[in-house]
Enzyme design. Sequence first.
Site, short mmCIF file in Angstrom:
data_model
loop_
_atom_site.label_atom_id
_atom_site.label_comp_id
_atom_site.label_asym_id
_atom_site.label_seq_id
_atom_site.Cartn_x
_atom_site.Cartn_y
_atom_site.Cartn_z
N GLY A 93 0.84 -1.20 0.00
CA GLY A 93 0.00 0.00 0.00
C GLY A 93 0.87 1.24 0.00
O GLY A 93 2.10 1.16 0.13
N SER A 123 6.60 -5.54 5.05
CA SER A 123 5.96 -4.23 4.99
C SER A 123 6.72 -3.35 4.00
O SER A 123 7.71 -2.69 4.37
CB SER A 123 5.97 -3.62 6.39
OG SER A 123 5.56 -2.28 6.34
N SER A 166 3.35 -0.82 8.24
CA SER A 166 4.26 -1.19 9.33
C SER A 166 3.53 -1.21 10.67
O SER A 166 3.73 -2.13 11.47
CB SER A 166 5.44 -0.21 9.41
OG SER A 166 6.19 -0.31 8.23
P1 ADP Z 1 3.51 2.65 6.21
O1 ADP Z 1 4.29 1.53 6.87
O2 ADP Z 1 2.38 2.14 5.34
O3 ADP Z 1 4.36 3.66 5.52
P2 ADP Z 1 3.11 3.57 8.91
O4 ADP Z 1 2.56 2.38 9.62
O5 ADP Z 1 4.56 3.90 9.09
O6 ADP Z 1 2.73 3.45 7.36
O7 ADP Z 1 2.30 4.87 9.30
C1 ADP Z 1 0.89 4.93 9.33
C2 ADP Z 1 0.45 6.00 10.33
O8 ADP Z 1 -0.98 6.16 10.27
C3 ADP Z 1 0.80 5.61 11.76
O9 ADP Z 1 1.24 6.76 12.44
C4 ADP Z 1 -0.54 5.10 12.30
O10 ADP Z 1 -0.64 5.23 13.71
C5 ADP Z 1 -1.52 6.03 11.58
N1 ADP Z 1 -2.89 5.51 11.47
C6 ADP Z 1 -3.99 6.22 11.82
N2 ADP Z 1 -5.11 5.51 11.63
C7 ADP Z 1 -4.73 4.31 11.13
C8 ADP Z 1 -5.45 3.13 10.77
N3 ADP Z 1 -6.78 3.06 10.87
N4 ADP Z 1 -4.75 2.07 10.30
C9 ADP Z 1 -3.39 2.15 10.19
N5 ADP Z 1 -2.65 3.24 10.54
C10 ADP Z 1 -3.30 4.31 11.02
#
Ligand code: ADP
Length: 207
Positions: free
Chosen positions: A36, A108, A43
């Site tokens: 995504g 991830s 993550s």
């Molecule tokens: P990625 O790994 O996809 O780049 P991260 O997990 O590092 O994304 O960051 C996602 C951010 O969005 C985190 O700070 C998380 O707490 C926040 N967040 C808020 N709402 C949600 C949700 N419903 N599901 C997943 N993450 C969320």
Amino acid sequence: MAKQIATNITWHAGHVEREQRNELLKQRGATIWFTGLSACGKSTIAFTLEHALVEQRGHLSYVLDGDNIRHGLNKNLGFSPEDRNENIRRIGEVAKLFADAGVLTCTSFISPYRVDRDQARKIHEEAGLPFIEVFVKASVETCEQRDPKGLYKKARAGEIPEFTGVSAPYEEPLNAEIVLETEELSVEQSAQVVLNYLVEQGLLREA
Ligand code: ADP
């Protein structure tokens, strides 16, 4: 596709069967492939799932995380299409090894290209290992609001070239095993959806 370069190499089979490792660990090794946009929650959900598996269920799980892997194994790769392709190829191979070892392996990575994800799926299927693609869904607008590392802000300011969702494409999965609607589900609910799937698929035996 990566070319085989070395010659004069022969596969040396071990004396321990995968089934023996699975029996030892009371689980079936598998790869749970989170994909995504940046900041969609891959993550956060993967680490929440890993924690739930280890702490609550007594199972062995491990997260291969995009940024973490770029600090080591893939530190020599950038974000051009070729480097993204090689990044995902290596992760696919490492995840396959972990899954073969019996680990519930969460990966991830944005992994924006279908062809790269399909290749990771293919090598798992050829090895008889479960591959569960999890599309962590959130609109670019939502990701941009979450933006925990301030990357969208930088990308919009032109400071990060080839940023997925802004100046580089993301190809949505067409046949993901699981789609997590993160604008409707909390982090814990998303992790629970994946955990339920693992149970339904018979990957977790009671210890
Ligand atoms: P990625 O790994 O996809 O780049 P991260 O997990 O590092 O994304 O960051 C996602 C951010 O969005 C985190 O700070 C998380 O707490 C926040 N967040 C808020 N709402 C949600 C949700 N419903 N599901 C997943 N993450 C969320």
